[in-house]
Design a protein around this motif. Structure first.
Motif, PDB file in Angstrom:
ATOM      1  N   VAL A   1      -5.635 -11.479  -2.278  1.00  0.00           N
ATOM      2  CA  VAL A   1      -6.671 -11.587  -1.254  1.00  0.00           C
ATOM      3  C   VAL A   1      -6.543 -10.399  -0.313  1.00  0.00           C
ATOM      4  O   VAL A   1      -5.425 -10.017   0.082  1.00  0.00           O
ATOM      5  N   GLY A   2      -7.691  -9.794   0.028  1.00  0.00           N
ATOM      6  CA  GLY A   2      -7.728  -8.701   0.995  1.00  0.00           C
ATOM      7  C   GLY A   2      -8.533  -9.115   2.220  1.00  0.00           C
ATOM      8  O   GLY A   2      -9.490  -9.896   2.122  1.00  0.00           O
ATOM      9  N   ARG A   3      -8.146  -8.586   3.370  1.00  0.00           N
ATOM     10  CA  ARG A   3      -8.803  -8.948   4.625  1.00  0.00           C
ATOM     11  C   ARG A   3      -8.982  -7.724   5.505  1.00  0.00           C
ATOM     12  O   ARG A   3      -8.038  -6.945   5.691  1.00  0.00           O
ATOM     13  N   ARG A   4     -10.222  -7.521   5.996  1.00  0.00           N
ATOM     14  CA  ARG A   4     -10.464  -6.459   6.973  1.00  0.00           C
ATOM     15  C   ARG A   4     -10.266  -7.035   8.360  1.00  0.00           C
ATOM     16  O   ARG A   4     -10.908  -8.005   8.752  1.00  0.00           O
ATOM     17  N   PHE A   5      -9.348  -6.421   9.128  1.00  0.00           N
ATOM     18  CA  PHE A   5      -9.045  -6.906  10.466  1.00  0.00           C
ATOM     19  C   PHE A   5      -9.966  -6.298  11.516  1.00  0.00           C
ATOM     20  O   PHE A   5     -10.349  -6.961  12.486  1.00  0.00           O
ATOM     21  N   ASN A   6     -10.290  -5.017  11.339  1.00  0.00           N
ATOM     22  CA  ASN A   6     -11.217  -4.331  12.229  1.00  0.00           C
ATOM     23  C   ASN A   6     -11.760  -3.119  11.488  1.00  0.00           C
ATOM     24  O   ASN A   6     -11.563  -2.985  10.273  1.00  0.00           O
ATOM     25  N   ASP A   7     -12.433  -2.209  12.193  1.00  0.00           N
ATOM     26  CA  ASP A   7     -13.049  -1.066  11.528  1.00  0.00           C
ATOM     27  C   ASP A   7     -12.026  -0.092  10.950  1.00  0.00           C
ATOM     28  O   ASP A   7     -12.384   0.749  10.112  1.00  0.00           O
ATOM     29  N   GLN A   8     -10.780  -0.179  11.389  1.00  0.00           N
ATOM     30  CA  GLN A   8      -9.766   0.764  10.915  1.00  0.00           C
ATOM     31  C   GLN A   8      -8.739   0.144   9.981  1.00  0.00           C
ATOM     32  O   GLN A   8      -8.257   0.812   9.068  1.00  0.00           O
ATOM     33  N   TRP A   9      -8.374  -1.113  10.192  1.00  0.00           N
ATOM     34  CA  TRP A   9      -7.251  -1.699   9.473  1.00  0.00           C
ATOM     35  C   TRP A   9      -7.676  -2.821   8.524  1.00  0.00           C
ATOM     36  O   TRP A   9      -8.484  -3.680   8.877  1.00  0.00           O
ATOM     37  N   SER A  10      -7.113  -2.786   7.313  1.00  0.00           N
ATOM     38  CA  SER A  10      -7.274  -3.857   6.338  1.00  0.00           C
ATOM     39  C   SER A  10      -5.922  -4.118   5.684  1.00  0.00           C
ATOM     40  O   SER A  10      -5.042  -3.249   5.658  1.00  0.00           O
ATOM     41  N   GLY A  11      -5.757  -5.323   5.164  1.00  0.00           N
ATOM     42  CA  GLY A  11      -4.508  -5.668   4.494  1.00  0.00           C
ATOM     43  C   GLY A  11      -4.757  -6.499   3.257  1.00  0.00           C
ATOM     44  O   GLY A  11      -5.839  -7.075   3.084  1.00  0.00           O
ATOM     45  N   ALA A  12      -3.767  -6.573   2.376  1.00  0.00           N
ATOM     46  CA  ALA A  12      -3.909  -7.348   1.148  1.00  0.00           C
ATOM     47  C   ALA A  12      -2.557  -7.858   0.688  1.00  0.00           C
ATOM     48  O   ALA A  12      -1.516  -7.252   0.953  1.00  0.00           O
TER      49      ALA A  12
END
Length: 376
Positions: A289-300
């Motif tokens: 699963v991947g998640r965008r936290f804001n316009d700059q940071w994402s995690g998976a």
């Protein structure tokens, strides 16, 4: 989010390189074809396994026989128009690095082996109506190998192959639904046959000792990749892959090592069977699963699995299946530049080796990867 997740999923799956089939170093992903506009990337990976075993109920220990290694891949994608895209990918599809430490008392202490490879793949993609696209291309692959085998502290066999470059092909199709960031891509990679010339040196102290110039063929096997992703809620993506590899096509069988002398194999000497081969094909699964936290940071987060067969393995590849977990993060440094990093922990499957009945258990490894991508 789609562009960020494409890069991050590929890096999370392959952080520190693949481990399927023992010698696989690249998942042969075609994800770069789906980047928007013109795009280039460079990726670095490293994997540090800890693989050791024992014989005689633990009386003799092998020491760590699998040194760490690094990988490099490059990619460039050009959007020609609304329907056509081109891509060129450099990777290292297979590799091996084996080094049984000397002085341990283990029966094959001192034995070493390496496989090196490099491949360039050229792809073209054509977009059809209804969000369907087809793609394909050619792969040029260069491979070479060396081995030095010891028994009881004495070197009895050496192998040094030529570097051979041969060709295969790639074909595939994909379906997309951009409004929910959904994509399914199915890719077939053909097998590639390499006809090696080799120098084999036998030093057993017997009548068959000598240096032999021989020839043999090794097949880097065909594979099928299913890569998928879909949005499951706002800023959240489900993603993964299923990869099948026809590893029973792969074997390394030099004449002087493999065969007894005969009219068909006049250079045969040791008659020990294949130096490396596999009795089973592999299916490797990845899901995350991947998640965008804001316009700059994402995690998976990604989980990987390859079945443990329980069958004996070769002494140069004493692993059997794996489980893994990967974490990745992506930073959109500027509008056009993103940096993605990942770490991966691999629980390496226990194995029992042929001949020696070596017990290789409780092994694992850590990997890391870094990718820089530029849209222009």
């Amino acid at each position: 989010m789609k562009r960020v997740m494409t890069s991050m999923a590929a890096l999370a799956i392959g952080a520190g390189a693949a481990h399927a089939g023992g010698v696989e170093r690249s998942t042969q992903s075609v994800g770069i074809l789906f980047e928007q506009g013109n795009y280039g990337e460079v990726s670095f990976g490293a994997f540090n396994p800890d693989v050791s075993g024992t014989v005689g109920g633990g009386a003799l220990k092998s020491g760590d026989m699998a040194p760490g290694y690094g990988t490099l891949s490059l990619g460039y994608k050009q959007a020609l128009n609304d329907q056509w895209d081109l891509a060129v990918i450099f990777d290292q599809p297979v590799g091996a690095k084996v080094n049984y430490p000397s002085g341990t008392g283990y029966p094959i202490a001192g034995s070493t082996a390496t496989i090196k490879s490099a491949a360039i793949t050229a792809l073209a993609r054509y977009k059809m109506p209804n969000n369907i696209s087809v793609y394909g291309g050619l792969r040029s692959e260069s491979v070479s190998g060396k081995a030095s085998l010891y028994k009881g502290g004495a070197n009895y066999y050496n192998l040094d192959t030529s570097q051979e470059t041969d060709f295969g092909y790639v074909i595939g199709a994909a379906w997309e639904k951009p409004e929910i960031a959904a994509r399914v891509a199915l890719t077939y990679n053909s097998k590639i046959d390499h006809d090696f010339s080799a120098t084999e040196t036998v030093t057993t102290g017997g009548l068959g000792d000598g240096v032999y110039n021989t020839n043999f063929t090794t097949t880097v096997p065909e594979s099928v990749n299913l890569e998928f992703q879909t949005g499951i809620m706002k800023d959240t993506l489900l993603m993964g892959s299923v990869r099948w590899v026809h590893w029973t096509q792969f074997d390394i069988s030099p004449e002087a090592y493999t065969y007894a002398p005969s009219a068909e194999h006049p250079n045969g000497r040791l008659a020990q069977g294949a130096l490396v081969d596999y009795s089973d094909n592999t299916i490797t699964y990845n899901l995350g699963v991947g998640r965008r936290f804001n316009d700059q940071w994402s995690g998976a987060i990604m989980f990987g699995y390859e079945k443990h067969t329980g069958k004996p393995t070769g002494n140069l590849g004493p692993t059997d299946g794996f489980k893994s977990v990967s974490l990745a993060a992506s930073y959109q440094a500027t509008q056009n530049i993103k940096v993605t990093g990942g770490v991966r922990y691999v629980d390496i499957g226990d194995a029992t080796t042929n001949g020696l009945n070596g017990d290789f258990s409780g092994n694992d490894g850590w990997g890391a990867g870094l990718r820089v991508g530029i849209n222009f």
